[in-house]
Design a protein around this motif. Structure first.
Motif, PDB file in Angstrom:
ATOM      1  N   LYS A  27     -34.050  14.555 -45.901  1.00 23.31           N
ATOM      2  CA  LYS A  27     -33.630  15.341 -44.739  1.00 23.31           C
ATOM      3  C   LYS A  27     -33.959  14.624 -43.430  1.00 23.31           C
ATOM      4  CE  LYS A  27     -37.731  18.323 -44.267  1.00 23.31           C
ATOM      5  NZ  LYS A  27     -38.226  19.724 -44.367  1.00 23.31           N
ATOM      6  N   PHE A  54     -31.022  12.932 -41.885  1.00 21.43           N
ATOM      7  CA  PHE A  54     -30.101  13.807 -41.164  1.00 21.43           C
ATOM      8  C   PHE A  54     -30.691  14.284 -39.838  1.00 21.43           C
ATOM      9  CE2 PHE A  54     -29.196  14.231 -45.677  1.00 21.43           C
ATOM     10  CZ  PHE A  54     -27.819  14.110 -45.729  1.00 21.43           C
ATOM     11  N   PHE A  61     -30.332  10.059 -37.928  1.00 20.92           N
ATOM     12  CA  PHE A  61     -28.952  10.253 -37.472  1.00 20.92           C
ATOM     13  C   PHE A  61     -28.841  10.391 -35.961  1.00 20.92           C
ATOM     14  CE2 PHE A  61     -25.834  13.836 -36.649  1.00 20.92           C
ATOM     15  CZ  PHE A  61     -24.763  12.997 -36.395  1.00 20.92           C
ATOM     16  N   ILE A 118     -25.108   9.304 -41.414  1.00 18.16           N
ATOM     17  CA  ILE A 118     -24.972  10.617 -42.045  1.00 18.16           C
ATOM     18  C   ILE A 118     -24.020  10.549 -43.249  1.00 18.16           C
ATOM     19  CG2 ILE A 118     -23.046  11.525 -40.660  1.00 18.16           C
ATOM     20  CD1 ILE A 118     -24.674  14.147 -40.450  1.00 18.16           C
ATOM     21  N   ALA A 153     -25.579  11.346 -46.984  1.00 21.71           N
ATOM     22  CA  ALA A 153     -25.034  12.461 -47.759  1.00 21.71           C
ATOM     23  C   ALA A 153     -24.538  12.011 -49.134  1.00 21.71           C
ATOM     24  CB  ALA A 153     -23.905  13.139 -46.985  1.00 21.71           C
ATOM     25  N   ARG A 172     -27.076  20.667 -48.750  1.00 22.71           N
ATOM     26  CA  ARG A 172     -27.333  19.876 -47.540  1.00 22.71           C
ATOM     27  C   ARG A 172     -26.273  18.793 -47.368  1.00 22.71           C
ATOM     28  NH1 ARG A 172     -32.867  18.667 -47.440  1.00 22.71           N
ATOM     29  NH2 ARG A 172     -32.621  17.336 -49.259  1.00 22.71           N
ATOM     30  N   ASP A 173     -25.993  18.058 -48.445  1.00 22.20           N
ATOM     31  CA  ASP A 173     -25.040  16.947 -48.362  1.00 22.20           C
ATOM     32  C   ASP A 173     -23.624  17.439 -48.060  1.00 22.20           C
ATOM     33  OD1 ASP A 173     -27.202  15.375 -49.086  1.00 22.20           O
ATOM     34  OD2 ASP A 173     -26.730  15.484 -51.220  1.00 22.20           O
ATOM     35  N   ALA A 184     -23.430  18.735 -44.459  1.00 23.35           N
ATOM     36  CA  ALA A 184     -23.429  17.647 -43.474  1.00 23.35           C
ATOM     37  C   ALA A 184     -22.077  16.944 -43.420  1.00 23.35           C
ATOM     38  CB  ALA A 184     -24.535  16.648 -43.801  1.00 23.35           C
ATOM     39  N   PHE A 233     -26.818  22.766 -42.213  1.00 22.83           N
ATOM     40  CA  PHE A 233     -26.505  21.344 -42.096  1.00 22.83           C
ATOM     41  C   PHE A 233     -25.070  21.089 -41.647  1.00 22.83           C
ATOM     42  CE2 PHE A 233     -30.525  21.057 -44.164  1.00 22.83           C
ATOM     43  CZ  PHE A 233     -31.055  19.879 -43.648  1.00 22.83           C
TER      44      PHE A 233
END
Length: 339
Positions: free
Chosen positions: A36, A39, A43, A58, A62, A253-254, A257, A314
């Motif tokens: 994390k 991100f 990022f 990012i 991801a 999360r991935d 994002a 995200f």
């Protein structure tokens, strides 16, 4: 594998005993290597130095974390903190090791996600910086410095994961090597200028495909939740088991994002062109915004609600960094210049 696992336990014991005074440093390093962090920290910092590099970070983070999840489901890697008890090889001689608040992750252990995502995401930064230095100085020695620091960082992240009993040595080596390969490959295809439909399809395609893979393997009798039960059984503190370390948390999360990246480029194609001083201001405000977004408490029950809100959290991250904060700073500085 027993011999490899056993040697890994004794290495962790030796590392803990020899570097006990550096415990806080190891904990800090393992937090900086958390996926994390790519991100929420790397990022925004990279984006305001180079837009393309920020988008690449990012993007690479991801996809590499999603692949790490798939690899973990396929490889069924153990983790040291539960394998010590499950193996029953240390009944007569228990290793003198401790667990920490970051130890009790609930996903399988191989390959290390911290090592893999760190290696992949930071490759973008290191390769860009190395190329920039060589272009400016034509010095091979100077342009090699970022790569040397990169290797030192990967070693430090790997050792921190061994220190806290989250991974065996071979798992961090495998994660680092895989992450470097992914960083090289994925950073060559940065999705700038892609339509929103591409990101929408990719995000929900990965999400749906992974859920179908999980359910399909479960119907074949393969229990992909085995690691969660072991983590809950052998973690020394119940409160150290957190839902945000579960496999589906990294998945949401991935995918969030990636969708957020597409939305940010859709709202403002090409981004905002800002001088260095406003960029520094953007970085400061973006960091503050992401800090508070990350701290937002989410209900852990029902789990479907948690994962849904985690996904939305995200999706918001790229909007703050690429659209909201730069837009406000641009509006403010533009008016100031007109006056």
């Amino acid at each position: 594998m027993e011999a490899i696992y056993t040697q890994g336990i004794w290495m962790a014991e030796s590392l803990q005993q020899r570097t006990r005074t550096q415990e806080k440093l190891w904990i800090l390093v393992t937090h900086l290597g958390d996926p994390k962090a790519a991100f929420l920290l790397l990022f925004p910092f990279t984006y305001f130095l180079s837009r393309r590099a920020g988008v690449a970070v990012i993007w690479v983070a991801a996809l590499s974390e999603w692949l790490n999840l798939v690899f973990k489901w396929m490889l069924f890697g153990e983790r040291p903190f539960w394998w010590i008890g499950e193996s029953r090889l240390f009944v007569n001689k228990q290793p003198q090791v401790r667990q920490f608040s970051s130890t009790c992750e609930t996903g399988p252990g191989s390959p290390s996600g911290h090592a893999m995502v760190t290696a992949a995401a930071w490759w973008v930064v290191v390769s860009s910086l190395g190329s920039y230095l060589y272009t400016r100085t034509h010095s091979v020695l100077l342009s090699a410095v970022p790569y040397l620091l990169y290797v030192i960082m990967l070693v430090a992240v790997g050792l921190s994961r061994i220190f806290i009993l989250a991974h065996f040595p071979h798992q961090v080596v495998a994660g680092s090597i895989t992450g470097i390969i992914l960083g090289v490959i994925l950073s060559r295809r940065v999705p700038e200028g892609r339509p929103l439909l591409f990101f929408f399809g990719l995000s929900f395609g990965l999400l749906l495909g992974t859920v179908l893979l999980h359910d399909g393997l479960r119907k074949l009798g393969i229990n992909l939740s085995w690691s969660i039960a072991l983590a809950e059984k052998w973690c020394s503190h119940e409160e150290w088991i957190r839902l945000d370390t579960a496999p589906f948390s990294s998945l949401t999360r991935d995918c969030g994002a990636l969708l957020g990246l597409g939305l940010a480029q859709y709202w403002k194609p090409g981004g905002y062109s800002l001088p260095w001083a406003p960029r520094a201001l953007c970085l400061a405000f973006s960091s503050m915004g992401l800090y508070h977004v990350n701290r937002l408490p989410l209900p852990i029950q029902p789990q479907g609600l948690f994962y849904g809100l985690f996904f939305v959290k995200f999706v918001i991250v790229p909007q703050i960094v690429m659209v909201l904060v730069p837009g406000l700073v641009h509006l403010f500085t533009h008016k100031k210049r007109k006056d």
